[in-house]
Design a protein around this motif. Structure first.
Motif, mmCIF file in Angstrom:
data_model
loop_
_atom_site.group_PDB
_atom_site.id
_atom_site.type_symbol
_atom_site.label_atom_id
_atom_site.label_comp_id
_atom_site.label_asym_id
_atom_site.label_seq_id
_atom_site.Cartn_x
_atom_site.Cartn_y
_atom_site.Cartn_z
ATOM 1 N N ARG A 399 0.841 -1.211 0.000
ATOM 2 C CA ARG A 399 0.000 0.000 0.000
ATOM 3 C C ARG A 399 0.877 1.263 0.000
ATOM 4 O O ARG A 399 0.557 2.253 -0.660
ATOM 5 N N ALA A 400 1.974 1.229 0.736
ATOM 6 C CA ALA A 400 2.852 2.403 0.770
ATOM 7 C C ALA A 400 3.470 2.657 -0.597
ATOM 8 O O ALA A 400 3.642 3.818 -1.010
ATOM 9 N N ALA A 401 3.780 1.581 -1.311
ATOM 10 C CA ALA A 401 4.388 1.734 -2.638
ATOM 11 C C ALA A 401 3.426 2.396 -3.615
ATOM 12 O O ALA A 401 3.851 3.061 -4.566
ATOM 13 N N LEU A 402 2.126 2.231 -3.391
ATOM 14 C CA LEU A 402 1.125 2.826 -4.280
ATOM 15 C C LEU A 402 1.272 4.348 -4.319
ATOM 16 O O LEU A 402 1.118 4.973 -5.381
ATOM 17 N N ALA A 403 1.592 4.934 -3.178
ATOM 18 C CA ALA A 403 1.746 6.392 -3.118
ATOM 19 C C ALA A 403 3.006 6.866 -3.838
ATOM 20 O O ALA A 403 3.149 8.060 -4.117
ATOM 21 N N GLU A 404 3.906 5.938 -4.130
ATOM 22 C CA GLU A 404 5.163 6.296 -4.792
ATOM 23 C C GLU A 404 5.080 6.182 -6.313
ATOM 24 O O GLU A 404 6.057 6.495 -7.011
ATOM 25 N N SER A 405 3.944 5.726 -6.847
ATOM 26 C CA SER A 405 3.799 5.619 -8.301
ATOM 27 C C SER A 405 3.942 6.994 -8.939
ATOM 28 O O SER A 405 3.396 7.980 -8.436
ATOM 29 N N SER A 406 4.675 7.055 -10.045
ATOM 30 C CA SER A 406 4.925 8.344 -10.703
ATOM 31 C C SER A 406 4.244 8.384 -12.065
ATOM 32 O O SER A 406 4.106 7.373 -12.743
ATOM 33 N N PHE A 407 3.814 9.578 -12.454
ATOM 34 C CA PHE A 407 3.134 9.755 -13.740
ATOM 35 C C PHE A 407 3.767 10.912 -14.494
ATOM 36 O O PHE A 407 4.056 11.972 -13.909
ATOM 37 N N ASN A 408 3.978 10.700 -15.806
ATOM 38 C CA ASN A 408 4.536 11.752 -16.651
ATOM 39 C C ASN A 408 3.896 11.696 -18.030
ATOM 40 O O ASN A 408 3.554 10.612 -18.532
ATOM 41 N N TRP A 409 3.761 12.851 -18.652
ATOM 42 C CA TRP A 409 3.281 12.910 -20.025
ATOM 43 C C TRP A 409 4.452 12.745 -20.974
ATOM 44 O O TRP A 409 5.549 13.240 -20.725
ATOM 45 N N ALA A 410 4.179 12.042 -22.079
ATOM 46 C CA ALA A 410 5.221 11.798 -23.075
ATOM 47 C C ALA A 410 4.800 12.440 -24.398
ATOM 48 O O ALA A 410 4.533 13.632 -24.451
ATOM 49 N N GLU A 411 4.679 11.620 -25.470
ATOM 50 C CA GLU A 411 4.396 12.171 -26.785
ATOM 51 C C GLU A 411 2.935 12.578 -26.953
ATOM 52 O O GLU A 411 2.059 12.155 -26.202
ATOM 53 N N LEU A 457 -6.537 -0.701 -8.319
ATOM 54 C CA LEU A 457 -7.274 -1.963 -8.393
ATOM 55 C C LEU A 457 -6.337 -3.153 -8.248
ATOM 56 O O LEU A 457 -6.639 -4.120 -7.522
ATOM 57 N N LEU A 458 -5.198 -3.113 -8.930
ATOM 58 C CA LEU A 458 -4.246 -4.223 -8.830
ATOM 59 C C LEU A 458 -3.770 -4.416 -7.397
ATOM 60 O O LEU A 458 -3.672 -5.555 -6.908
ATOM 61 N N VAL A 459 -3.497 -3.321 -6.695
ATOM 62 C CA VAL A 459 -3.053 -3.427 -5.301
ATOM 63 C C VAL A 459 -4.159 -3.995 -4.431
ATOM 64 O O VAL A 459 -3.923 -4.899 -3.605
ATOM 65 N N GLU A 460 -5.386 -3.491 -4.563
ATOM 66 C CA GLU A 460 -6.495 -4.003 -3.761
ATOM 67 C C GLU A 460 -6.735 -5.488 -4.030
ATOM 68 O O GLU A 460 -6.977 -6.277 -3.120
ATOM 69 N N ALA A 461 -6.677 -5.886 -5.318
ATOM 70 C CA ALA A 461 -6.916 -7.295 -5.665
ATOM 71 C C ALA A 461 -5.801 -8.200 -5.162
ATOM 72 O O ALA A 461 -6.020 -9.401 -4.951
ATOM 73 N N ALA A 462 -4.609 -7.643 -4.966
ATOM 74 C CA ALA A 462 -3.507 -8.444 -4.427
ATOM 75 C C ALA A 462 -3.688 -8.716 -2.939
ATOM 76 O O ALA A 462 -3.180 -9.713 -2.410
ATOM 77 N N LEU A 463 -4.428 -7.843 -2.257
ATOM 78 C CA LEU A 463 -4.558 -7.955 -0.801
ATOM 79 C C LEU A 463 -5.863 -8.602 -0.361
ATOM 80 O O LEU A 463 -5.946 -9.124 0.747
ATOM 81 N N HIS A 464 -6.916 -8.560 -1.205
ATOM 82 C CA HIS A 464 -8.178 -9.216 -0.876
ATOM 83 C C HIS A 464 -9.007 -9.331 -2.149
ATOM 84 O O HIS A 464 -8.723 -8.666 -3.150
ATOM 85 N N ASP A 465 -10.031 -10.181 -2.106
ATOM 86 C CA ASP A 465 -10.894 -10.293 -3.276
ATOM 87 C C ASP A 465 -11.750 -9.039 -3.385
ATOM 88 O O ASP A 465 -12.413 -8.633 -2.429
ATOM 89 N N VAL A 466 -11.736 -8.439 -4.560
ATOM 90 C CA VAL A 466 -12.423 -7.170 -4.762
ATOM 91 C C VAL A 466 -13.833 -7.422 -5.287
ATOM 92 O O VAL A 466 -14.004 -8.008 -6.355
ATOM 93 N N PRO A 467 -14.867 -6.987 -4.560
ATOM 94 C CA PRO A 467 -16.239 -7.178 -5.034
ATOM 95 C C PRO A 467 -16.631 -6.101 -6.042
ATOM 96 O O PRO A 467 -15.942 -5.088 -6.185
ATOM 97 N N TRP A 468 -17.728 -6.320 -6.741
ATOM 98 C CA TRP A 468 -18.286 -5.310 -7.626
ATOM 99 C C TRP A 468 -19.236 -4.420 -6.850
ATOM 100 O O TRP A 468 -20.014 -4.937 -6.034
#
Length: 471
Positions: A399-411, A457-468
């Motif tokens: 969960r802590a790593a999720l806050a470290e995700s980086s985003f940048n614009w490219a082309e 979503l990927l992080v949540e699904a890794a830690l528990h089953d994600v309902p709809w």
């Protein structure tokens, strides 16, 4: 040098040499199904052809006993695909194999400037020069009728070859074929020869595609495509406003959290990491659009067919994954469904594009007419394993790593083939999620939010089953 060979303009060129090749005569052949699919795309948007050239760099081992030029000549002799030009004969595009001749090779001293001034260089400088050379060689479209389907350069230091740069035309090799060619080049550099026979070449694949069994397989694939397309909504994502200029923007999110999460899910449910990413993408698209059925296109290697694993050819073609989420499954329940849909797509990804166009037009569906309204997911990671070695899987760390995700614009692009294209790429420190989107459907703020939704979503699904509904 081969008559008519096209040499790309290069203002920093220090000189050219050439390598000889001689091989047994090979009859011409029609183009392959994979080549036809790409050729149709080139004809629609010829200005974007340089974007699909494949750049590769091979480091020459310091103790490599073989002469580099001799090794390249042996490589060209071994693979007729590397000696194949595409020429129109009686109105049909065909593969024309050159039996003997010479291939131009650009020489680029890394330790001398374009003005001839010597400079000191290290390994990083040599790598930079190789990358810049690859970019220059890839910057112009191939003249497929006159030019062989690769451009080659040698990066030198003190007169010794340190890097071999090869830019492939994607019309003749796919990603796997390019790696096979580089493997053979490394062997030739180290051993001087290869005892094992070469795999199928592009002309061999084309002849196989004209036998009765291949035609029947292709017809079944086309029928499944037409049936699947009829189940899809008109648009995957709705239009939300006027497009920006340039219309298409590409943003890249790099996530160590997603990298670990994908591996955790794949291990727990015993599925591939690609299946996990495809399921998560389908779920995000469904919740964003409100559609019960989602169509995700993906590239399929087609190398599971007998004899095709070592083929030097453009075998990869599009598959269409149709995922039904009308019953609102949990993420765990979605995984086997997506796996089954993906298997159907993989089995239906080997076909004659000309037959596909005819069938789609007969059904009243658009086929390769401009911008595809659905999502294209292209997983181009070099390794797609789910090994967790070195990954901290504790919930707090993930969960802590999720806050470290980086985003940048490219082309940015004025025109593009897909409303949305998601590429899964290798990036230092994490999984790369690169989204190219139509700003009329995903303006920049929403495009970034979609990628962060996928990451979460990927992080949540890794830690528990994600309902709809998952969010």
């Amino acid at each position: 040098m081969i008559e008519g060979t096209v040499l790309p303009t290069d203002p920093t060129t220090h000189g050219w040499t050439a390598v000889d090749f001689t091989a047994a005569p090979t009859p011409s052949a029609p183009i392959t199904w994979g080549q036809r699919a790409l050729w149709m795309a080139i004809l629609r948007k010829p200005e974007y052809q340089p974007n699909i050239n494949l750049r590769r760099v091979v480091t020459v081992p310091r103790r490599a006993p073989a002469d580099v030029l001799r090794a390249i000549g042996a490589l060209l002799t071994r693979h007729s695909s590397l000696r194949t030009r595409l020429r129109t004969v009686d109105g049909d595009l065909r593969q024309d194999v050159v039996d003997n001749g010479t291939h131009p090779v650009l020489l680029v001293p890394a330790d001398v400037t374009a003005d001839g001034v010597p400079v000191d260089v290290g390994a990083a400088d040599v790598a930079r020069v190789a990358d810049e050379t690859a970019a220059r060689l890839a910057s112009t479209a191939f003249d497929h009728a006159e030019e062989l389907p690769q451009r080659i350069a040698l990066v030198l230091v003190a007169g010794r070859v340190r890097q071999v740069v090869i830019v492939f035309s994607h019309t003749t090799v796919d990603f796997r074929a390019a790696e096979l060619v580089l493997r053979d080049l490394r062997l030739l550099l180290l051993r001087g020869a290869i005892d094992s026979p070469a795999g199928l070449q592009s002309v061999d694949v084309a002849r196989r595609e004209h036998d009765a069994g291949a035609r029947r397989r292709g017809e079944r694939a086309v029928a499944r495509w037409v049936d699947g397309y009829g189940r899809l909504p008109r648009e995957t994502l709705p239009e939300v406003g006027p497009p920006l200029s340039p219309r298409f923007r590409r943003g890249v999110l790099v996530s160590a959290a997603a990298d670990t999460a994908v591996r955790m899910i794949a291990n727990r449910h015993q599925v591939t990491s690609s299946t996990v990413i495809l399921a998560a993408t389908s779920l995000v698209l469904a919740t964003w659009s409100g559609n019960d059925v989602v169509g995700v296109y993906t590239m399929v290697s087609n190398r599971s067919l007998p004899g095709y694993d070592e083929a030097i050819a453009k075998l990869n073609q599009l598959g269409m994954v149709v995922v039904d989420l009308a019953d609102r499954p949990t993420f765990a329940d979605l995984l086997p469904r997506v796996w089954s849909a993906a298997m159907n797509a993989y089995r239906s990804a080997y076909y004659d594009p000309a037959d596909m166009r005819t069938a789609f037009e007969a059904a009243g569906y658009p086929y390769a007419t401009g911008i595809n309204a659905h999502c294209y997911l292209n997983d181009i990671r070099l390794a797609t394993d789910a090994d967790l070695f070195g990954h901290d899987t504790s919930p707090a760390r993930v969960r802590a790593a999720l806050a470290e995700s980086s985003f940048n614009w490219a082309e940015s692009f004025d025109a593009f083939t897909w409303r949305t294209r998601l590429e899964i790429v290798d990036r230092p420190g994490g999984l790369g999620l690169a989204l190219t989107a139509d700003t009329a459907h995903l303006p920049p703020d929403r495009a970034e939010r979609l990628l962060r939704d996928l990451d979460r979503l990927l992080v949540e699904a890794a830690l528990h089953d994600v309902p709809w509904p998952w969010r």
